[in-house]
Each structure stands twice: as structure tokens, then as C-alpha cells.
Design an enzyme around this catalytic site. Structure first.
Site, PDB file in Angstrom:
ATOM      1  N   GLU A  14      23.681  22.920  28.604  1.00 47.08           N
ATOM      2  CA  GLU A  14      22.305  23.565  28.633  1.00 47.08           C
ATOM      3  C   GLU A  14      21.288  22.664  28.733  1.00 47.08           C
ATOM      4  OE1 GLU A  14      21.564  26.776  29.157  1.00 47.08           O
ATOM      5  OE2 GLU A  14      19.311  26.140  28.831  1.00 47.08           O
ATOM      6  N   THR A  45      20.679  29.636  33.797  1.00 50.85           N
ATOM      7  CA  THR A  45      22.113  28.953  33.609  1.00 50.85           C
ATOM      8  C   THR A  45      22.891  29.810  34.550  1.00 50.85           C
ATOM      9  OG1 THR A  45      21.455  28.807  31.145  1.00 50.85           O
ATOM     10  CG2 THR A  45      23.785  29.094  31.873  1.00 50.85           C
ATOM     11  N   ASP A  71      22.803  21.929  33.461  1.00 52.51           N
ATOM     12  CA  ASP A  71      22.427  23.465  34.503  1.00 52.51           C
ATOM     13  C   ASP A  71      21.262  23.391  35.101  1.00 52.51           C
ATOM     14  OD1 ASP A  71      20.787  23.971  32.180  1.00 52.51           O
ATOM     15  OD2 ASP A  71      21.706  25.974  31.849  1.00 52.51           O
ATOM     16  N   HIS A  72      20.136  22.742  34.439  1.00 49.15           N
ATOM     17  CA  HIS A  72      18.693  22.970  34.999  1.00 49.15           C
ATOM     18  C   HIS A  72      17.779  22.084  34.078  1.00 49.15           C
ATOM     19  CE1 HIS A  72      17.893  25.745  31.890  1.00 49.15           C
ATOM     20  NE2 HIS A  72      19.058  26.428  32.349  1.00 49.15           N
ATOM     21  N   HIS A 105      19.392  24.768  24.036  1.00 50.77           N
ATOM     22  CA  HIS A 105      18.404  25.771  24.885  1.00 50.77           C
ATOM     23  C   HIS A 105      16.843  25.702  24.409  1.00 50.77           C
ATOM     24  CE1 HIS A 105      17.138  29.740  26.443  1.00 50.77           C
ATOM     25  NE2 HIS A 105      17.826  29.431  27.168  1.00 50.77           N
TER      26      HIS A 105
HETATM   27  C1  GP9 Z   1      22.467  32.298  27.260  1.00 53.78           C
HETATM   28  C2  GP9 Z   1      22.317  30.993  27.950  1.00 53.78           C
HETATM   29  C3  GP9 Z   1      20.905  30.752  28.246  1.00 53.78           C
HETATM   30  O1  GP9 Z   1      23.676  32.890  27.568  1.00 53.78           O
HETATM   31  O2  GP9 Z   1      23.211  30.783  28.959  1.00 53.78           O
HETATM   32  O3  GP9 Z   1      20.602  30.934  29.629  1.00 53.78           O
HETATM   33  P1  GP9 Z   1      18.957  30.428  30.302  1.00 53.78           P
HETATM   34  O4  GP9 Z   1      17.830  31.195  29.376  1.00 53.78           O
HETATM   35  O5  GP9 Z   1      18.992  28.899  30.358  1.00 53.78           O
HETATM   36  O6  GP9 Z   1      19.076  31.019  31.696  1.00 53.78           O
HETATM   37 MN    MN Z   2      20.297  27.293  30.722  1.00 57.51          MN
END
Ligand code: GP9
Ligand code: MN
Length: 619
Positions: free
Chosen positions: A249, A291, A464-465, A404
Site C-alpha cells: 500500500e 488499490t 500500488d500507487h 494506508h
Molecule cells: C483497502 C485498501 C485501500 O482494501 O485496499 O484501498 P485504496 O484506498 O488505497 O484504494
Molecule cells: Mn492503495
């Protein structure tokens, strides 16, 4: 308000709130929710008061039946998928089939309570109707009454929606958490907005794709494949091994190899890089699906949808995913993420992507909680226990959570990390959680090694980003010692690390080719020694392409040499940042635009099956 209208109003409201208390698991003391539910029911029934008695009673009964049907359908879907129904899912009817087959197990006797009023109300309301007759209101009065109900309804609904938007301003853009929307504005409000968005998005998609265009898309994919060598390098260096993919994350590239106050921010990733293939010019290509877009990119090699999230809007398309392809090679496939299974529609989407298993929040013991949920350390520990039980080879796809946004986690489980002058700032918190995520990953890798799994597996780790949003860019400029976080620097910072460790640390080395999430799957399939010639992928194998290119969702693109901000008509030399004449990149610009357009056509018109056939016949 007529007595019969009032009765239906009360019963429907109570039923909807009862539904909420079931999916909430707690009971409801949420004022905006109650306001929204009352508001939506008022909007549903207010105009019945204008009709003559018989028509009114019939209409109210039909409305009540419809709401009951919606409640039951959502309840069954919720019990199956931990989510509520939505238009994109309903539009692709096969999902309903999977629920249908287990409908009897999903129905509880207590659900009958939702239908009790349907048996009672017709009689009661006839009585109430008689009561109305006695004190019959004139038409003018009834109009005023209906109008007031309408205005109050609108007011209450707006209040509920605005309260929700205060905490989740983006939630209606991609609908990332449908259950959360229902928990805050009720079922009818959710379905109303969902239906509205769905109809709106239908306007935008092209009506049909001609055979010629389909051929053109297939040719485009084929051309991309043929740019790569016919006897690819490093093909099969991970053949037969497990594939363990960790999507971290909000992990950005800029922390790699960096220290603060004399300590490395990501010592474990840095160590891993030393024995791995490392792609340091790898861009995040996610859009409105956060994500889930990163997951999509890596698992199907398609761009995310131009609006909203593919996971939400096209959950039942045909995808030729990494999990499906590896299943064909005898792999067991499992997605692991310790969050609510309905979030980002994962429970539906992972089935579509062909994962044999989805280990979700309910499958983990909530022993340590920080930020959004289970800590990464506990997540890895428990995931490993699941993995150990799998028959090898397997593909395990792990998605972490602790790092996160907004990073202001309860620090009890995070340990301490001295971030110097950034202490107690947004950026300092980010560095702390990333350091924690790195530590958790480090323990996981040690454990994989201790159990002998590491060298029986290909281990891929990527971010992821982005983690630092644009409005916090000054921190990044300060940390990186940049005078200004201008467009060039900002785009360059949209990189995430991609690390792929081959058993025994073989073939290690850093690759500078430009790429992004789209390229993950072709690259990994080559490593796993799996033929992918029939697979419609838009990315390229980064180990076998002479040149790379990352196309970002809004159209900017990055080649090995240049960065082009397409819509602004500006380009830079990727290395020095000096201005480069954008018109010289016309060919690349056209290619980037075509790639995005084709990706949208494939997704919006579900073209994968046809493309597979086309690619099969051509090879
Ligand atoms: C929660 C997590 C958050 O399942 O994958 O996703 P995001 O807010 O980063 O898209
Ligand atoms: Mn994410």
C-alpha cells in the site's frame, strides 16, 4: 398525509433501517442515516397521496413489494458476497446465477419479518382508508401535503449525502465501498445514486465496436508482442516455482535507498533489491480505482477504466488473468487481503479473475489493529500459515494495508522510527508507516527463507500507487532537496518500486527501462516460463523489450528518454528535465492515445474472448 400513506411510510422506513442494522452488525444510532432513510421513503411515497384511494392503495402495495424485493435481494447478496447489489453487477446477470444456486442456504426463516407488512398492510390500510374518507382532505390540501413531503424528503436526503461526503468526498466517483454508502445513506439512497451513475456512464461508452476495429486492436496487441524477441531472454527462470506477489500500500520509489537521521527508511527492501531484478523506472498507472486498479493492472495487463473503477463497473467481464493462466499450469491461486471482502468489490472480482481462494478479513484473527485494520506483521504471519497449507506450486497475491493514507495510525504496534524534523507531520507519519511496512515485509521474507519457501518461489514486490498527494508535494521537494516540485519532478515521482527475486537471488540487477503496472503480467509470465501468445495484454515484457513506455491514465506518457505531459503540450528530457519539443513525440503520443482507447474498448465491450480467438488463429 393520508393515514394509509403514513402507514406504508412507517413500515417501509422501519424495514430499511432494520436491513441496515443487519449489515452493520451493531444497530444504528446514525442520525444522517435515519434522516436519509426517512427522506428517501418520503420521496418514494409522497405522490401516492395525490391519487384516488384505490389507485393509491395499489400503488403503495406495489412500492412496498418492490422495496421488500430489493431488501431481500440485497440481503442474500450480502450474505454471499459481503456486499450489496449494484447496477454494473446486475447488468451482468451471471453473478445472480451464482447466488441463485445457493439461495436456500442464504435465506433465513427470520427474513420473513420483511414480508409481514405485506400481509398486514392491505387490510389495515383499507381501514385507514375508511378513516380518511371521514375526514377527507380537499385536493389543494393534498397537493400541499405532498409538496411538503417532497421538500422535506429532498432536504433530509441532501443532509445525509452531505454528511457522508464530509468524510468520504470521493466515494461517489468510484463507489469503492458500497456497504459504507448504504451504512450512511440507506439502501434506497444508494440504489438511486448507483442507478443514476450507471445511466450516466452508459452515455459515454461507444455504442458498438466494428469487426474492423476489433481486428485493429488484435493487431496492435500482436505487434506489441512481436516487438519482443522470438526467443525471449530469461524465459522460464522461475518455471514451476511458486509465485508470491506482494502489493504494498502506497509505497513510492523515492524512499528506496534513502536514509533519514542516519537510518535507512526501507532497509529490508534495499536488501531484497541486492538479490533481485529491480525496476527503478516503473510508474503507477492507477486511476479512480486506487488499490483495485493496481491489482487490475498487474493481473490482467489492461488500463483501469477512464471513470470510476473497473472492479466496480465491469466485475463480470471476461478477463484472461494471471491467476487463470497459472491455474491452467496447475497452480493453486489465492488472493489475500485483511479487509472487508466487499471493499472494491473484491469478493466478486476475485472470482471473475479466477482466484481459487480469497482469504479476507473474516479469515484473519484481529490480533493487532492499526490504521485501517490488521497490521501488516500479523497479516504476513497469518497469510504464511495459509500458504504453508497450499499444495505447491501456488500463486499467492498479498495486498498490504497498514501504510494506508492518512498514515496517522495508532503507533502502538508500529515501533519507533526517528523521522527527525518531520516528526508529527503528514510526511513524517508516511515515512514511519512505510518503515513499518518494510519491517513487516522483512520478517515475512526471513520467515519464507527459514521455511525454505523463498528459494522455491519467485517473489515480486511493488507499490500500488502514490502515497504523497499533490497538496503535500512541498514535503517531497524538501525531502528530495529539490528547489521546486514542478511538473517534471512531480511526474517523475509517480514511480513505485518493482522488485522481482528469482530463486537463489539469480539474475539480479537494476533495469532502467520505463514501464508500469501494465507490464507486470507479461514480464512475470516470461519469468514463470508460461506461454502468453494468446493472451490479450496491453503491457510489454520489460525483460525483452528494446524500449519501454508507461502511459498514465490521463494521457501523460513516459518513454526511456522523455516525459510528455500530453494535454499541456510540454515534454522533457527524462534524465535532465530540460524541455524537449513535444511535437517530436507525435508518434509516441498517437501510440499512447491508441493504447488507452483500445483498453477502454476492450473493457467497455468485453472483448477479451474475441481477442483470444483472434490471437489463437493468428499464431
Ligand atoms: C483497502 C485498501 C485501500 O482494501 O485496499 O484501498 P485504496 O484506498 O488505497 O484504494
Ligand atoms: Mn492503495
Amino acid at each position: 398525509m393520508n393515514a394509509d400513506v403514513f402507514l406504508y411510510f412507517i413500515f417501509i422506513t422501519v424495514k430499511l433501517l432494520f436491513f441496515n442494522s443487519i449489515i452493520d452488525g451493531t444497530g444504528i444510532v446514525n442520525i444522517p442515516l435515519i434522516a436519509s432513510v426517512i427522506g428517501t421513503v418520503l420521496l418514494l411515497v409522497f405522490w401516492a397521496g395525490l391519487l384516488p384511494r384505490k389507485a393509491r392503495l395499489l400503488l403503495l402495495f406495489i412500492l412496498d413489494c418492490a422495496v421488500t424485493f430489493i431488501i431481500i435481494a440485497d440481503l442474500l447478496f450480502f450474505r454471499y458476497f459481503s456486499d450489496v447489489l449494484s447496477m454494473p453487477v446486475l447488468a451482468q446477470a451471471s453473478v445472480v446465477t451464482s447466488v441463485k444456486s445457493s439461495i436456500l442456504n442464504l435465506l433465513h426463516a427470520s427474513d420473513l419479518i420483511f414480508a409481514v407488512d405485506l400481509l398486514l398492510l392491505p387490510f389495515v390500510s383499507v381501514k385507514a382508508g375508511r378513516l380518511n374518507k371521514k375526514r377527507k382532505a380537499g385536493f389543494g390540501k393534498r397537493i400541499i401535503c405532498a409538496l411538503s413531503a417532497f421538500i422535506i424528503g429532498i432536504g433530509l436526503c441532501s443532509y445525509g449525502v452531505s454528511e457522508l461526503l464530509k468524510t468520504q468526498p470521493e466515494i461517489f466517483k468510484s463507489f469503492y465501498d458500497r456497504v459504507y454508502i448504504v451504512q450512511n445513506i440507506g439502501l434506497l439512497g444508494f440504489h438511486g445514486i448507483d442507478a443514476f451513475q450507471y445511466v450516466k456512464s452508459m452515455d459515454k461508452s461507444e455504442l458498438s465496436v466494428s469487426e474492423d476495429i476489433k481486428k485493429e486492436i488484435a493487431e496492435f496487441i500482436k505487434e506489441k508482442k512481436s516487438e519482443q524477441q522470438s526467443s525471449p531472454k530469461l524465459f522460464g527462470i522461475g518455471k514451476g516455482k511458486n509465485l508470491i506477489v506482494v502489493q504494498v500500500e502506497a509505497l513510492q520509489e523515492f524512499v528506496i535507498g534513502k536514509s533519514i537521521e542516519g537510518q535507512e527508511i526501507t532497509p529490508n527492501l534495499n536488501k531484497l533489491i541486492k538479490s533481485s531484478l529491480y525496476f527503478d523506472n516503473y510508474y503507477t498507472q492507477t486511476a479512480g480505482g486506487g488499490t483495485s486498479d493496481a491489482e487490475l493492472l498487474s493481473n490482467v495487463s489492461m488500463h483501469p477504466a477512464r471513470d470510476g473503477a473497473t472492479y466496480i463497473r465491469f466485475p463480470l467481464n471476461d478477463y484472461y488473468s494471471l491467476a487463470k493462466r497459472l491455474s491452467e499450469e496447475g497452480y493453486l491461486t489465492s488472493a489475500m487481503h485483511a479487509y472487508r471482502p466487499g471493499f472494491w468489490n473484491r469478493s466478486v472480482m476475485y472470482r471473475t479473475l479466477g482466484f481459487d481462494e480469497f482469504i479476507d478479513k473474516e479469515d484473519y484473527i484481529p490480533e493487532e489493529i492499526s490504521g485501517m485494520g490488521l497490521t501488516d506483521k500479523s497479516f504476513f504471519r497469518q497469510s504464511l500459515e495459509y500458504m504453508e497449507k497450499y499444495k505447491e506450486p501456488y500463486y499467492a497475491f498479498l495486498i498490504t494495508l497498514t501504510s494506508h493514507f492518512p498514515y496517522d495510525n495508532d503507533k502502538k504496534h508500529l515501533g519507533s522510527f526517528n523521522v527527525g524534523k518531520y516528526k508529527d507531520t503528514f510526511f513524517g507519519n508516511y515515512l514511519e508507516v512505510i518503515h513499518y511496512a518494510d519491517e513487516a515485509l522483512g520478517s515475512f521474507i526471513d520467515e519464507l527463507e527459514a521455511r525454505g519457501i523463498l528459494d522455491r518461489s519467485v517473489l515480486a514486490v511493488y507499490g500500488d500507487h502514490f502515497g504523497i498527494p499533490r497538496d503535500k508535494k512541498e514535503y517531497l521537494a524538501d525531502f528530495l532537496g529539490l528547489k521546486e516540485m514542478d511538473d517534471y519532478n512531480w511526474v517523475k515521482q509517480q514511480r513505485v518500486p518493482l522488485i522481482i527475486r528469482i530463486p537463489e537471488g539469480k539474475y539480479k540487477g537494476t533495469k532502467h527501462i520505463a514501464g508500469g503496472g501494465l507490464d507486470f503480467m507479461p514480464t512475470i509470465l516470461n519469468i514463470m516460463g508460461v506461454d502468453s501468445s494468446n493472451m490479450p495484454m496491453l503491457g510489454r515484457d520489460l525483460l525483452n523489450s528494446a524500449e519501454g513506455m508507461a502511459v498514465l491514465r490521463h494521457g501523460y506518457f513516459i518513454t526511456d528518454k522523455y516525459i510528455c505531459l500530453t494535454s499541456k503540450g510540454v515534454a522533457y528530457d527524462a534524465e535532465s528535465g530540460s524541455i524537449y519539443p513535444a511535437e517530436k513525440l507525435a508518434k509516441e503520443k498517437e501510440l499512447a492515445a491508441r493504447q488507452l482507447r483500445y483498453s477502454d474498448m476492450i473493457t467497455e465491450h468485453n472483448l477479451v474472448k474475441e481477442l483470444i480467438e483472434y490471437l489463437k488463429n493468428e499464431t
